[in-house]
Structures are given as structure tokens and as C-alpha cells.
Design a protein around this motif. Sequence first.
Motif, PDB file in Angstrom:
ATOM      1  N   PRO A  17      25.373  20.338 -79.674  1.00 19.36           N
ATOM      2  CA  PRO A  17      26.471  21.074 -79.041  1.00 19.36           C
ATOM      3  C   PRO A  17      26.061  22.460 -78.545  1.00 19.36           C
ATOM      4  CG  PRO A  17      27.176  20.100 -81.126  1.00 19.36           C
ATOM      5  CD  PRO A  17      25.679  19.962 -81.053  1.00 19.36           C
ATOM      6  N   VAL A  18      24.989  23.008 -79.130  1.00 19.11           N
ATOM      7  CA  VAL A  18      24.454  24.290 -78.662  1.00 19.11           C
ATOM      8  C   VAL A  18      23.532  23.991 -77.478  1.00 19.11           C
ATOM      9  CG1 VAL A  18      23.125  26.341 -79.253  1.00 19.11           C
ATOM     10  CG2 VAL A  18      24.598  25.279 -80.975  1.00 19.11           C
ATOM     11  N   THR A  19      23.963  24.328 -76.301  1.00 18.02           N
ATOM     12  CA  THR A  19      23.216  23.985 -75.095  1.00 18.02           C
ATOM     13  C   THR A  19      22.117  25.005 -74.820  1.00 18.02           C
ATOM     14  OG1 THR A  19      24.654  25.261 -73.636  1.00 18.02           O
ATOM     15  CG2 THR A  19      25.308  22.978 -74.114  1.00 18.02           C
ATOM     16  N   LEU A  20      21.185  24.604 -73.976  1.00 17.19           N
ATOM     17  CA  LEU A  20      20.144  25.531 -73.556  1.00 17.19           C
ATOM     18  C   LEU A  20      20.738  26.694 -72.768  1.00 17.19           C
ATOM     19  CD1 LEU A  20      17.321  23.023 -72.553  1.00 17.19           C
ATOM     20  CD2 LEU A  20      17.346  24.545 -74.545  1.00 17.19           C
ATOM     21  N   ASN A  21      21.791  26.441 -72.027  1.00 14.01           N
ATOM     22  CA  ASN A  21      22.449  27.537 -71.306  1.00 14.01           C
ATOM     23  C   ASN A  21      23.030  28.559 -72.272  1.00 14.01           C
ATOM     24  OD1 ASN A  21      21.888  26.657 -68.722  1.00 14.01           O
ATOM     25  ND2 ASN A  21      23.763  25.442 -68.535  1.00 14.01           N
ATOM     26  N   ALA A  22      23.583  28.079 -73.378  1.00 15.35           N
ATOM     27  CA  ALA A  22      24.113  28.999 -74.387  1.00 15.35           C
ATOM     28  C   ALA A  22      22.977  29.784 -75.035  1.00 15.35           C
ATOM     29  CB  ALA A  22      24.904  28.233 -75.443  1.00 15.35           C
ATOM     30  N   ILE A  23      21.881  29.103 -75.336  1.00 18.49           N
ATOM     31  CA  ILE A  23      20.740  29.776 -75.962  1.00 18.49           C
ATOM     32  C   ILE A  23      20.175  30.841 -75.032  1.00 18.49           C
ATOM     33  CG2 ILE A  23      18.385  29.425 -76.830  1.00 18.49           C
ATOM     34  CD1 ILE A  23      19.291  26.648 -77.792  1.00 18.49           C
ATOM     35  N   LYS A  24      20.233  30.587 -73.741  1.00 22.65           N
ATOM     36  CA  LYS A  24      19.724  31.553 -72.765  1.00 22.65           C
ATOM     37  C   LYS A  24      20.394  32.918 -72.950  1.00 22.65           C
ATOM     38  CE  LYS A  24      16.983  31.852 -69.135  1.00 22.65           C
ATOM     39  NZ  LYS A  24      15.547  31.514 -69.214  1.00 22.65           N
ATOM     40  N   GLN A  25      21.671  32.901 -73.314  1.00 21.65           N
ATOM     41  CA  GLN A  25      22.416  34.149 -73.440  1.00 21.65           C
ATOM     42  C   GLN A  25      22.088  34.912 -74.725  1.00 21.65           C
ATOM     43  OE1 GLN A  25      26.629  33.619 -72.647  1.00 21.65           O
ATOM     44  NE2 GLN A  25      26.195  32.050 -71.117  1.00 21.65           N
ATOM     45  N   THR A  26      21.337  34.301 -75.638  1.00 25.16           N
ATOM     46  CA  THR A  26      20.955  35.003 -76.877  1.00 25.16           C
ATOM     47  C   THR A  26      19.789  35.954 -76.659  1.00 25.16           C
ATOM     48  OG1 THR A  26      19.297  33.377 -77.626  1.00 25.16           O
ATOM     49  CG2 THR A  26      21.616  32.939 -78.177  1.00 25.16           C
ATOM     50  N   GLY A  27      19.051  35.785 -75.566  1.00 28.65           N
ATOM     51  CA  GLY A  27      17.845  36.569 -75.332  1.00 28.65           C
ATOM     52  C   GLY A  27      16.582  35.893 -75.806  1.00 28.65           C
ATOM     53  N   ALA A  28      16.703  34.747 -76.488  1.00 25.20           N
ATOM     54  CA  ALA A  28      15.514  34.009 -76.915  1.00 25.20           C
ATOM     55  C   ALA A  28      14.754  33.501 -75.694  1.00 25.20           C
ATOM     56  CB  ALA A  28      15.907  32.846 -77.814  1.00 25.20           C
ATOM     57  N   THR A  29      13.438  33.431 -75.819  1.00 31.69           N
ATOM     58  CA  THR A  29      12.605  32.941 -74.723  1.00 31.69           C
ATOM     59  C   THR A  29      11.889  31.640 -75.059  1.00 31.69           C
ATOM     60  OG1 THR A  29      10.726  34.268 -75.489  1.00 31.69           O
ATOM     61  CG2 THR A  29      12.193  35.276 -73.844  1.00 31.69           C
ATOM     62  N   GLY A  30      11.877  31.277 -76.333  1.00 35.30           N
ATOM     63  CA  GLY A  30      11.176  30.072 -76.768  1.00 35.30           C
ATOM     64  C   GLY A  30      12.128  29.102 -77.440  1.00 35.30           C
ATOM     65  N   ILE A  31      11.794  27.818 -77.356  1.00 37.11           N
ATOM     66  CA  ILE A  31      12.578  26.770 -77.995  1.00 37.11           C
ATOM     67  C   ILE A  31      11.723  26.096 -79.069  1.00 37.11           C
ATOM     68  CG2 ILE A  31      13.632  24.490 -77.651  1.00 37.11           C
ATOM     69  CD1 ILE A  31      15.365  26.800 -76.670  1.00 37.11           C
ATOM     70  N   VAL A  32      12.353  25.854 -80.197  1.00 40.43           N
ATOM     71  CA  VAL A  32      11.750  25.107 -81.303  1.00 40.43           C
ATOM     72  C   VAL A  32      12.507  23.785 -81.394  1.00 40.43           C
ATOM     73  CG1 VAL A  32      11.333  25.057 -83.777  1.00 40.43           C
ATOM     74  CG2 VAL A  32      11.123  27.219 -82.516  1.00 40.43           C
ATOM     75  N   THR A  33      11.812  22.684 -81.213  1.00 37.63           N
ATOM     76  CA  THR A  33      12.504  21.395 -81.219  1.00 37.63           C
ATOM     77  C   THR A  33      11.544  20.284 -81.600  1.00 37.63           C
ATOM     78  OG1 THR A  33      14.052  20.019 -79.953  1.00 37.63           O
ATOM     79  CG2 THR A  33      12.099  20.808 -78.780  1.00 37.63           C
ATOM     80  N   ALA A  34      12.091  19.081 -81.675  1.00 36.15           N
ATOM     81  CA  ALA A  34      11.292  17.897 -82.000  1.00 36.15           C
ATOM     82  C   ALA A  34      11.954  16.688 -81.353  1.00 36.15           C
ATOM     83  CB  ALA A  34      11.195  17.707 -83.513  1.00 36.15           C
ATOM     84  N   LEU A  35      11.253  15.581 -81.343  1.00 36.48           N
ATOM     85  CA  LEU A  35      11.811  14.323 -80.829  1.00 36.48           C
ATOM     86  C   LEU A  35      12.473  13.598 -82.003  1.00 36.48           C
ATOM     87  CD1 LEU A  35       8.975  13.190 -78.389  1.00 36.48           C
ATOM     88  CD2 LEU A  35      10.875  14.772 -78.000  1.00 36.48           C
ATOM     89  N   HIS A  36      13.686  14.047 -82.329  1.00 39.87           N
ATOM     90  CA  HIS A  36      14.364  13.558 -83.531  1.00 39.87           C
ATOM     91  C   HIS A  36      14.742  12.079 -83.435  1.00 39.87           C
ATOM     92  CE1 HIS A  36      14.627  17.605 -85.172  1.00 39.87           C
ATOM     93  NE2 HIS A  36      15.060  18.023 -84.004  1.00 39.87           N
ATOM     94  N   HIS A  37      14.773  11.550 -82.233  1.00 42.23           N
ATOM     95  CA  HIS A  37      15.149  10.148 -82.075  1.00 42.23           C
ATOM     96  C   HIS A  37      14.005   9.197 -82.405  1.00 42.23           C
ATOM     97  CE1 HIS A  37      13.337  11.427 -78.285  1.00 42.23           C
ATOM     98  NE2 HIS A  37      13.074  10.159 -78.015  1.00 42.23           N
ATOM     99  N   ILE A  38      12.809   9.732 -82.622  1.00 47.45           N
ATOM    100  CA  ILE A  38      11.662   8.894 -82.984  1.00 47.45           C
ATOM    101  C   ILE A  38      11.500   8.909 -84.496  1.00 47.45           C
ATOM    102  CG2 ILE A  38       9.169   8.579 -82.742  1.00 47.45           C
ATOM    103  CD1 ILE A  38       9.355   9.810 -79.987  1.00 47.45           C
TER     104      ILE A  38
END
Length: 395
Positions: A17-38
Motif C-alpha cells: 500500500p506504500v507506493t513508490l510515489n509516496a516514498i518519493k516524498q520522504t526524501g529517500a533515494t534508495g529502495i530496499v526490497t526483495a522478490l517476496h513472491h519467490i
Amino acid sequence: MIPDLVQTFRWFGSADPVTLNAIKQTGATGIVTALHHIRAGDTWSLSEIEKRKSVIENSGFKWSVVESVNIHESIKIGTAERDHYIENYKETLKNLSQAGIDMVCYNFMPVLDWTRTHLDYRLPNNASALRYHAPAIAAFDLYILQRENAFSEFTVQQQQAAKIYLGSLTADEKELLINTVLAGLPGTDEVFTIDEFKAYLEKYSAVDERRLKENLCYFLKAIIPYAEQLGIKMCIHPDDPPFPILGLPRVVKNEADLTDIINMYKSPANGLTLCTGSLGANGANDIPGIIDRLGQHIHFLHLRNVSREADGSFYEAEHLTGSTDMFAVMKGIITEQHKRHEAGRTDLAIPMRPDHGHKILDDFNYNTYPGYSVTGRLKGLAELRGLELGIKRMI
């Protein structure tokens, strides 16, 4: 000039539910993620990695850290199939490297990832926090799971507190406790049944702390030389909580364990994720001291705080309050950056994310993963950003 820490945000993919567009407004420049569906143990294909990376980069971010490439239970237990799953893991690392991703956070916690008993613990200001309540976990272990030999691991006082707590629960509250404790991996909706979890406990019946540490060493000796060859930095995450629970051992719980892990295979690729929340749940852990003594091995930072209680309970506090001195932590991190600069190292801009966050304001309108509200983490990131700037100006 010493660069700022790389400000990152964890994102669970398109279902978050937290979109990349929303994260953009936090000032963060990097994303931490994984392929959780695997599934854990399966190889991540290059095409799946590049698909996720493209989404991230098209939104103006860098995929800074993979968290996590989960380790199959056969590797932790040490079964005959572990070599097969280690080869799959190496193939995933090769594909990540080909996609230009060079940092992987992982953990070695048996069966469960982080464990909490309450996902909606209300603070005096009505913000919602995550909580680990020691009597609740004892009640689950003793009287719901009914684990063999559990009574020998709790004092009479703890057993009495557990029984009183269990007696205070409604049927729905009891079911909620079960589902909370037996939640699966972050980014999934998986919840183990009691019978499924008991089956895992049976598989771990011969795996004590010494054996689990040996199996971790086996994994590292296979993985780290290959990761170094690929230019990937591996960074192990501490256990959460940092002590044995539900009959399962822990081997990444304190400075001695972290030192052992570094010494299992000495390499720049064999590093640490410093999680101040996980380590901070045990008051014996001197986190500023760990940064001072093991800082050269820290590749990734999870910054959050917990408020500890006398019976072993804790809840997740605001980032700058709680039982851990976040000023001392941040000062230690900046000091480590200076040490790296003086040593001629280039990895000064360490990725950092505000780990977890309270639900505040309109976070309550979204069904986010526990601990991963957007506004609560934004508040934490803003506080950490200001603390970093203040200390840098001071020194």
C-alpha cells in the motif's frame, strides 16, 4: 568530505500500500526490497530481478539493498539437500550481480523471522507500535503450543504470569496471539498452523546453538568467496529478538556472535547489518561499542529504537527515544565513516533505513505490513536525518 548516509526505504513491491510515489516524498533515494513472491530456496531469475529493478529506477530510485534473499531451512538444519539450495543461492547472487545489485541483507533465524506478540500496541498518544510481551510468548509456548520441556525454561514466576495472561484473553484474542506469533516472512501473508510449527520444531530437535552456528559457517564458506568474486557484499541481520524463543536457538544475538561470524570467513564480502532495534532488545548489547569494534564490517544500517521492560518485554519506541542512545549510535556511525575515509576506503555512504515505524495520522487508513507504515517511517527518517546533520556539524 564525508558523504551523508544513503537514505533508503523498504518497499514490498506492487502489492505494498506504500507506493513508490509516496516514498518519493520522504526524501529517500534508495529502495530496499526483495522478490517476496519467490519461495525461499528457489532461484531468482535475471528477468524477474530486472523487472523489479526497472520499476524502481523508472520511479527515480536506486535498488540499494536486497532484503532478503531468504535462506532455505535445509541449510539452517544441515540436511542432505542443503548443497542444492546453496547452489540456487549462488545462482541468485550471480543474477543480482549481472543486474548491477551489489548488497544483500539476510538472516539465519530458524523458521520464523522477527517475532512479536502485539501488532497494534497503543502508546499514550494513541500511535500504534509493535510489541513483544514476555508473558504472552510464555503463555503461547507453555499452554497453547504446549512445547515439550518448555516448563523447564521458565521460572515459576514466569509460568504464573503466563497463566494469568492467558486467562485474561478472549477466544478471539487467543487466536490473534497465535496468528501474530506464527506469522511468516515479511512481505507475505503466510501464517503457520500450530501443527506446521510443531513439525518444524521436530526438524530442529537435533539443532542446538553449536550446530546452528556450524551450519551458518558451512553456508558462509560456500557463499562468501563467490560473493566476493561477484563484488557483492553480504550483510547478516541480527536475531529479533536476540535470544532463544520457542525452543529455537539463536546465533546472531550479540557481539560475540557477530565476531564469530566475521571470523568464519574473513572477507570484505562477509559483513553485518547493524539493526539497533534487534540488538537493542537485550540490554547487555553495547551497540555504540559494537560500532566502535566491528564498524569496519558494517555494510547496512537498520535504525530504530525499543523501550525495554524488566521482564524481558519491549515495545518499539520513537526512533530517538527508548532504551538505546541513538545519539551515541549515530555519532559512532559517523566516526566509522571518518575511519574509512582515513583508510582510503570508498564505501563511506552506508545505506541506512528507518526500520519500522509507528502508525500515526492517516497510516491507519492503510493496511500496511506491520511496522512499515509510511508516515511513521517518514517521521523516523526525518529525525535520523536531522540527528546526522547535527552531529556532523558538531564534529
